[in-house]
Design a protein around this motif. Structure first.
Motif, PDB file in Angstrom:
ATOM      1  N   ASP A 167       0.840  -1.199   0.000  1.00  0.00           N
ATOM      2  CA  ASP A 167       0.000   0.000   0.000  1.00  0.00           C
ATOM      3  C   ASP A 167       0.875   1.249   0.000  1.00  0.00           C
ATOM      4  O   ASP A 167       0.400   2.353   0.174  1.00  0.00           O
ATOM      5  CB  ASP A 167      -0.956   0.003   1.195  1.00  0.00           C
TER       6      ASP A 167
ATOM      7  N   CYS B 197      -1.031  -3.620  -5.857  1.00  0.00           N
ATOM      8  CA  CYS B 197      -1.635  -2.630  -4.973  1.00  0.00           C
ATOM      9  C   CYS B 197      -3.119  -2.539  -5.315  1.00  0.00           C
ATOM     10  O   CYS B 197      -3.485  -2.415  -6.491  1.00  0.00           O
ATOM     11  CB  CYS B 197      -0.979  -1.258  -5.155  1.00  0.00           C
TER      12      CYS B 197
ATOM     13  N   TYR C 100      -6.856  -0.661  -5.055  1.00  0.00           N
ATOM     14  CA  TYR C 100      -7.377   0.700  -4.892  1.00  0.00           C
ATOM     15  C   TYR C 100      -8.876   0.708  -5.141  1.00  0.00           C
ATOM     16  O   TYR C 100      -9.418  -0.190  -5.784  1.00  0.00           O
ATOM     17  CB  TYR C 100      -6.672   1.684  -5.821  1.00  0.00           C
TER      18      TYR C 100
ATOM     19  N   GLN D 125      -3.798   6.439  -0.630  1.00  0.00           N
ATOM     20  CA  GLN D 125      -3.228   5.136  -0.950  1.00  0.00           C
ATOM     21  C   GLN D 125      -4.255   4.147  -1.479  1.00  0.00           C
ATOM     22  O   GLN D 125      -3.883   3.142  -2.063  1.00  0.00           O
ATOM     23  CB  GLN D 125      -2.568   4.528   0.291  1.00  0.00           C
ATOM     24  N   VAL D 126      -5.535   4.406  -1.246  1.00  0.00           N
ATOM     25  CA  VAL D 126      -6.529   3.410  -1.618  1.00  0.00           C
ATOM     26  C   VAL D 126      -7.585   3.923  -2.582  1.00  0.00           C
ATOM     27  O   VAL D 126      -8.460   3.180  -2.972  1.00  0.00           O
ATOM     28  CB  VAL D 126      -7.239   2.822  -0.372  1.00  0.00           C
TER      29      VAL D 126
ATOM     30  N   PRO E 254      -8.197  -4.840  -0.552  1.00  0.00           N
ATOM     31  CA  PRO E 254      -6.857  -5.430  -0.582  1.00  0.00           C
ATOM     32  C   PRO E 254      -6.841  -6.951  -0.681  1.00  0.00           C
ATOM     33  O   PRO E 254      -6.138  -7.513  -1.522  1.00  0.00           O
ATOM     34  CB  PRO E 254      -6.230  -4.949   0.725  1.00  0.00           C
TER      35      PRO E 254
END
Length: 152
Positions: A12, A39, A41, A64-65, A99
């Motif tokens: 992340d 990663c 998102y 980050q997401v 995730p």
């Protein structure tokens, strides 16, 4: 023949997740395995209430997401870190989804032999919102899982 041909690692962009990426890079390099840095998102088009809730809980870490550009930057930097740690063949992928779901999807698509995650599980409100990646991934993965000690 190596025990592992394809290794997937999740990141992340946090310092602790990059420790897991480095360990996965060293392991993949030693095994001659392909490393797939992943990663997850959330798309910017998600339900406004869901997006607002995630941003409220994650605050400064929300970047980050949410959205593909931050995730693509994250995997690009992590891929460089994996190569520096010894990985030979590195692919990067940013995946829409939570995730754990994203990691397990990449494991299936890549027919991975090993999934690498950091031990830093999300606790408190963040953990309730996003779940504990190490615990959920370990429980649900169809391949071996290496949980790297990334804290302390």
């Amino acid at each position: 023949m190596s025990a592992y041909r394809t290794v997937v690692v999740g990141t992340d962009g946090s310092e602790s997740s990059l420790r897991a990426v480095a360990r996965a890079g060293a392991l993949a390099g030693a095994c001659g395995a392909t490393l797939v840095v992943t990663c997850a998102y959330l798309p910017p088009e998600v339900d406004d209430r869901e997006l607002s809730r995630a941003q409220d809980v994650l605050r400064d870490e929300a970047y980050q997401v949410v959205g593909s550009h931050p995730a693509e930057d994250t995997v690009r930097r992590a891929g460089d870190a994996a190569r520096a740690a010894g990985a030979g063949e590195v692919r990067t992928v940013a995946v829409v989804g939570s995730p754990v779901e994203a990691l397990l999807d990449v494991v299936r698509r890549e027919d991975a032999d090993l999934l690498v995650v950091g031990n830093r599980g999300l606790t408190g409100v963040k953990g309730r919102l996003l779940g504990s990646v190490p615990a959920d991934a370990t429980r649900r993965s169809a391949c071996d899982v290496l949980v790297v000690h990334t804290t302390g």
